[in-house]
Scaffold this motif. Structure first.
Motif, PDB file in Angstrom:
ATOM      1  N   ALA A   1      15.995  34.578 -15.925  1.00 57.83           N
ATOM      2  CA  ALA A   1      15.728  34.288 -14.513  1.00 57.83           C
ATOM      3  C   ALA A   1      14.243  34.090 -14.218  1.00 57.83           C
ATOM      4  O   ALA A   1      13.748  34.505 -13.169  1.00 57.83           O
ATOM      5  N   LYS A   2      13.538  33.461 -15.149  1.00 54.96           N
ATOM      6  CA  LYS A   2      12.109  33.167 -14.996  1.00 54.96           C
ATOM      7  C   LYS A   2      11.859  31.713 -15.398  1.00 54.96           C
ATOM      8  O   LYS A   2      12.656  31.123 -16.114  1.00 54.96           O
ATOM      9  N   PRO A   3      10.747  31.122 -14.959  1.00 51.75           N
ATOM     10  CA  PRO A   3      10.461  29.732 -15.313  1.00 51.75           C
ATOM     11  C   PRO A   3       9.595  29.605 -16.569  1.00 51.75           C
ATOM     12  O   PRO A   3       8.750  30.459 -16.837  1.00 51.75           O
ATOM     13  N   VAL A   4       9.818  28.510 -17.311  1.00 55.17           N
ATOM     14  CA  VAL A   4       9.067  28.191 -18.532  1.00 55.17           C
ATOM     15  C   VAL A   4       8.483  26.790 -18.396  1.00 55.17           C
ATOM     16  O   VAL A   4       9.217  25.837 -18.112  1.00 55.17           O
ATOM     17  N   ALA A   5       7.179  26.661 -18.607  1.00 56.13           N
ATOM     18  CA  ALA A   5       6.523  25.346 -18.612  1.00 56.13           C
ATOM     19  C   ALA A   5       5.977  25.075 -20.015  1.00 56.13           C
ATOM     20  O   ALA A   5       5.884  25.995 -20.836  1.00 56.13           O
ATOM     21  N   PHE A   6       5.608  23.817 -20.286  1.00 58.08           N
ATOM     22  CA  PHE A   6       5.210  23.434 -21.648  1.00 58.08           C
ATOM     23  C   PHE A   6       3.887  22.677 -21.672  1.00 58.08           C
ATOM     24  O   PHE A   6       3.627  21.832 -20.809  1.00 58.08           O
ATOM     25  N   VAL A   7       3.090  22.987 -22.701  1.00 58.43           N
ATOM     26  CA  VAL A   7       1.958  22.150 -23.110  1.00 58.43           C
ATOM     27  C   VAL A   7       2.285  21.701 -24.529  1.00 58.43           C
ATOM     28  O   VAL A   7       2.548  22.547 -25.390  1.00 58.43           O
ATOM     29  N   SER A   8       2.329  20.389 -24.768  1.00 59.59           N
ATOM     30  CA  SER A   8       2.729  19.915 -26.090  1.00 59.59           C
ATOM     31  C   SER A   8       1.705  18.930 -26.629  1.00 59.59           C
ATOM     32  O   SER A   8       0.938  18.335 -25.878  1.00 59.59           O
ATOM     33  N   TYR A   9       1.705  18.793 -27.936  1.00 60.98           N
ATOM     34  CA  TYR A   9       0.818  17.793 -28.526  1.00 60.98           C
ATOM     35  C   TYR A   9       1.455  17.231 -29.792  1.00 60.98           C
ATOM     36  O   TYR A   9       2.301  17.860 -30.420  1.00 60.98           O
ATOM     37  N   GLY A  10       1.048  16.018 -30.120  1.00 61.67           N
ATOM     38  CA  GLY A  10       1.613  15.353 -31.285  1.00 61.67           C
ATOM     39  C   GLY A  10       0.990  13.988 -31.427  1.00 61.67           C
ATOM     40  O   GLY A  10      -0.080  13.720 -30.876  1.00 61.67           O
ATOM     41  N   GLY A  11       1.681  13.125 -32.156  1.00 64.22           N
ATOM     42  CA  GLY A  11       1.184  11.774 -32.352  1.00 64.22           C
ATOM     43  C   GLY A  11       1.658  10.871 -31.223  1.00 64.22           C
ATOM     44  O   GLY A  11       1.352  11.087 -30.054  1.00 64.22           O
ATOM     45  N   MET A  12       2.451   9.875 -31.580  1.00 59.67           N
ATOM     46  CA  MET A  12       2.945   8.878 -30.641  1.00 59.67           C
ATOM     47  C   MET A  12       3.723   9.501 -29.488  1.00 59.67           C
ATOM     48  O   MET A  12       3.733   8.994 -28.376  1.00 59.67           O
ATOM     49  N   SER A  13       4.400  10.609 -29.747  1.00 54.50           N
ATOM     50  CA  SER A  13       5.295  11.195 -28.748  1.00 54.50           C
ATOM     51  C   SER A  13       4.616  12.261 -27.904  1.00 54.50           C
ATOM     52  O   SER A  13       5.222  12.768 -26.955  1.00 54.50           O
ATOM     53  N   GLY A  14       3.404  12.652 -28.247  1.00 57.92           N
ATOM     54  CA  GLY A  14       2.735  13.713 -27.501  1.00 57.92           C
ATOM     55  C   GLY A  14       3.466  15.047 -27.548  1.00 57.92           C
ATOM     56  O   GLY A  14       3.284  15.898 -26.678  1.00 57.92           O
ATOM     57  N   GLY A  15       4.307  15.226 -28.548  1.00 57.26           N
ATOM     58  CA  GLY A  15       5.021  16.487 -28.678  1.00 57.26           C
ATOM     59  C   GLY A  15       6.222  16.612 -27.757  1.00 57.26           C
ATOM     60  O   GLY A  15       6.885  17.654 -27.714  1.00 57.26           O
ATOM     61  N   LEU A  16       6.538  15.529 -27.024  1.00 57.50           N
ATOM     62  CA  LEU A  16       7.597  15.631 -26.010  1.00 57.50           C
ATOM     63  C   LEU A  16       8.980  15.858 -26.619  1.00 57.50           C
ATOM     64  O   LEU A  16       9.861  16.399 -25.964  1.00 57.50           O
ATOM     65  N   ARG A  17       9.175  15.437 -27.871  1.00 52.45           N
ATOM     66  CA  ARG A  17      10.479  15.679 -28.495  1.00 52.45           C
ATOM     67  C   ARG A  17      10.669  17.152 -28.830  1.00 52.45           C
ATOM     68  O   ARG A  17      11.795  17.660 -28.789  1.00 52.45           O
ATOM     69  N   ALA A  18       9.591  17.868 -29.157  1.00 48.57           N
ATOM     70  CA  ALA A  18       9.712  19.317 -29.340  1.00 48.57           C
ATOM     71  C   ALA A  18      10.094  19.988 -28.021  1.00 48.57           C
ATOM     72  O   ALA A  18      10.921  20.904 -27.999  1.00 48.57           O
ATOM     73  N   VAL A  19       9.502  19.519 -26.926  1.00 48.92           N
ATOM     74  CA  VAL A  19       9.846  20.078 -25.607  1.00 48.92           C
ATOM     75  C   VAL A  19      11.325  19.852 -25.307  1.00 48.92           C
ATOM     76  O   VAL A  19      12.019  20.771 -24.834  1.00 48.92           O
ATOM     77  N   GLU A  20      11.835  18.639 -25.606  1.00 48.28           N
ATOM     78  CA  GLU A  20      13.244  18.365 -25.327  1.00 48.28           C
ATOM     79  C   GLU A  20      14.158  19.308 -26.081  1.00 48.28           C
ATOM     80  O   GLU A  20      15.212  19.696 -25.577  1.00 48.28           O
ATOM     81  N   GLN A  21      13.779  19.668 -27.329  1.00 44.84           N
ATOM     82  CA  GLN A  21      14.628  20.579 -28.097  1.00 44.84           C
ATOM     83  C   GLN A  21      14.501  22.016 -27.585  1.00 44.84           C
ATOM     84  O   GLN A  21      15.431  22.817 -27.738  1.00 44.84           O
ATOM     85  N   LEU A  22      13.366  22.344 -26.979  1.00 46.83           N
ATOM     86  CA  LEU A  22      13.218  23.705 -26.452  1.00 46.83           C
ATOM     87  C   LEU A  22      13.957  23.910 -25.128  1.00 46.83           C
ATOM     88  O   LEU A  22      14.322  25.033 -24.782  1.00 46.83           O
ATOM     89  N   ARG A  23      14.186  22.851 -24.372  1.00 48.69           N
ATOM     90  CA  ARG A  23      14.826  23.033 -23.058  1.00 48.69           C
ATOM     91  C   ARG A  23      16.216  23.665 -23.175  1.00 48.69           C
ATOM     92  O   ARG A  23      16.508  24.645 -22.478  1.00 48.69           O
ATOM     93  N   PRO A  24      17.119  23.169 -24.040  1.00 53.42           N
ATOM     94  CA  PRO A  24      18.421  23.850 -24.142  1.00 53.42           C
ATOM     95  C   PRO A  24      18.315  25.264 -24.720  1.00 53.42           C
ATOM     96  O   PRO A  24      19.123  26.123 -24.382  1.00 53.42           O
ATOM     97  N   VAL A  25      17.341  25.502 -25.602  1.00 52.75           N
ATOM     98  CA  VAL A  25      17.137  26.863 -26.113  1.00 52.75           C
ATOM     99  C   VAL A  25      16.835  27.808 -24.952  1.00 52.75           C
ATOM    100  O   VAL A  25      17.439  28.877 -24.823  1.00 52.75           O
ATOM    101  N   PHE A  26      15.929  27.381 -24.070  1.00 54.59           N
ATOM    102  CA  PHE A  26      15.565  28.237 -22.944  1.00 54.59           C
ATOM    103  C   PHE A  26      16.659  28.267 -21.870  1.00 54.59           C
ATOM    104  O   PHE A  26      16.697  29.199 -21.060  1.00 54.59           O
TER     105      PHE A  26
END
Lengths: 189, 189, 189, 189
Positions: A97-122
């Motif tokens: 019952a708390k919020p989670v935000a993301f800072v991501s980094y990577g190459g072409m994707s800027g790490g956004l695909r890691a964020v997408e995989q973390l959303r269902p985990v959270f």
């Protein structure tokens, strides 16, 4: 009315150059955001565990004490790093019952695909993941040797403010709601 | 204190047998849950559009009027059905800062892989997706010709109650929060 | 030894400006790649269906005739467009044991999150999705009114060649393998 | 014509009861499948690393020697375990142009959500992930104290055969293709 307490979970590899640079840059900006007290948790400090529920009382109690989270993550092979996942899995009700935000980094994707995989985990951990993210594309060339963004940093700085403002809204919404009504997931399994 | 208004979005194929059966079974149970008024929106009633922002003023205004959502979805090739996605994409701010729960059905997976693909979609729409789901595994053999679950339905009925209780908590938390502070995503783009 | 037959599946919205521009730009480059014959299938030409197995004999037979695929997709709310998904779902065995590559476009993410959601969909259809992609970030400002990339197009053109070379390798590998041994998924369900 | 060499990568927690039981049960069946030599790699034997490219020459060389893979994974919070991901990330070209199949276990989902998150990871590693999976739903109650499936095991045993037959088709297709033409991903970056 106390400040929100935000735990920043560092999932970066401390031995690389990019991860620590991104982390320092972000913490410098977040530290001056009004209305928030930051607690910084480095995944690399955790004892290696079995990846599920390994006892780390300190990590869990600091997650428990927080009103919201910022997870800093690179993208490895379109997913999240193993040590970050082991850390996330080592707590349970402390995230609820708390919020989670993301800072991501990577190459072409800027790490956004890691964020997408973390959303269902959270989602399984009964959190809400905040829409606004801060992402660094081609992060290894973006920062100079002085740890600053070579080009104009104003859009990255605006992204930090926008993300923290949204985290702030959710953080207060849920802190007040938890005080008003018991969260149903906390009285069951 | 008015009831929560919950919009049930039916993403099922009206021509099959399983989808309508699952839908009727769920609506029968949800209709008696205390504290909620249901509005049922059938994706099959929407005009075919271009899949992004096609004008459907009625759909948008009913999403806007709701405090929370239940999305009923099958799983097609590990993802969500095209018409359901077109409907979701046709609204935008009307979804913001509200909770979304899921009823899914399928074969071995119970439709859970469609739910996983919908969670990041709804994160972009600034919602929170509720952890508790109702999922029907091997749905085509689960229900008898009378539309009832052949075996003991008590665990499925308990899953409906648990999911709606969690949706209820989030629905009130966010309704009160939206009244107290303007949601930041609604003053920007 | 005949050329590979590659079906390009256009999942873009024909009414926008960006989708048709990206499509034309890509088809111009792909048309001169050696060793491939292109067949272009526009999802917007398909009859609206129920999103699962709706009869479209022409679409299925052209998928069946191909040795490999390029799917051109935008990203809508972190996922794929509804009409594209309905088209993909309308065929089944015609996709089996063939490679699928992607051209994507979007804002900050370059459409890469839509690609990530399509990979498991195409895994269910017993294809291999090719690693190399062509992605256009901030596509709405990238192309000029003449339909050309304003800045230096050489890296985008190199990405097309790299992706088609990889598709070519998989296309021949699987064409030869299908001739040599019956694919097991085609003798079962 | 030599047998295919299949590396079975155990991502399970060796300290639990379910993981080792699932693993033993699967290895007993796979060991008698014709045309395959098995090499078993336990992620728990790897040195703890930084989660990206940590040197583990033995792991990489055994991945390199294999024609295909079976990954055995539980589902933790809808994703894969951290130590499994660290192991996957520690090799790179050794995975290229080979097939990967999955054995998963979990509660309601049978571990299928962990498999979905692994498919895009393995797409980046230029593999093909096989459609057929072996999944154990409610695995903690499925197996008796003797390590055998209490109810009729014939459908689980059929699932193993179907999955290995499909892995076999892809394993030979790609072994022959790699011998015939250099894989383009292996001559570039």
């Amino acid at each position: 009315m106390h400040n929100l307490r935000i735990a920043v979970v560092l999932g970066t590899n401390r031995n690389g150059r990019t991860g620590p640079t991104v982390t320092r840059w972000f913490l410098d900006r977040a530290g001056t955001h009004p209305g928030m007290d930051l607690d910084v948790l480095d995944v690399a400090d955790l004892p290696g565990g079995d990846g599920h529920g390994s006892p780390s009382a300190t990590f869990s109690s600091r997650i428990d004490a927080a009103d919201g989270f910022v997870v800093v993550t690179p993208e490895y092979n379109h997913g999240y790093p193993g040590p970050l996942k082991s850390a996330i899995d080592s707590a349970r009700r402390e995230w609820f019952a708390k919020p989670v935000a993301f800072v991501s980094y990577g190459g072409m994707s800027g790490g956004l695909r890691a964020v997408e995989q973390l959303r269902p985990v959270f989602a399984e951990l009964r959190t809400v993941t905040v829409r606004e993210t801060v992402s660094f594309h081609n992060a290894h060339t973006l920062f100079g040797p002085d740890g600053e963004i070579g080009a104009d940093p104003s859009s990255a700085e605006a992204a930090v403010r926008t993300m923290l403002d949204e985290l702030h809204w959710w953080g207060w919404a849920l802190r007040e709601a938890r005080q008003r009504r018991a969260y149903p997931g906390l009285s069951g399994s």
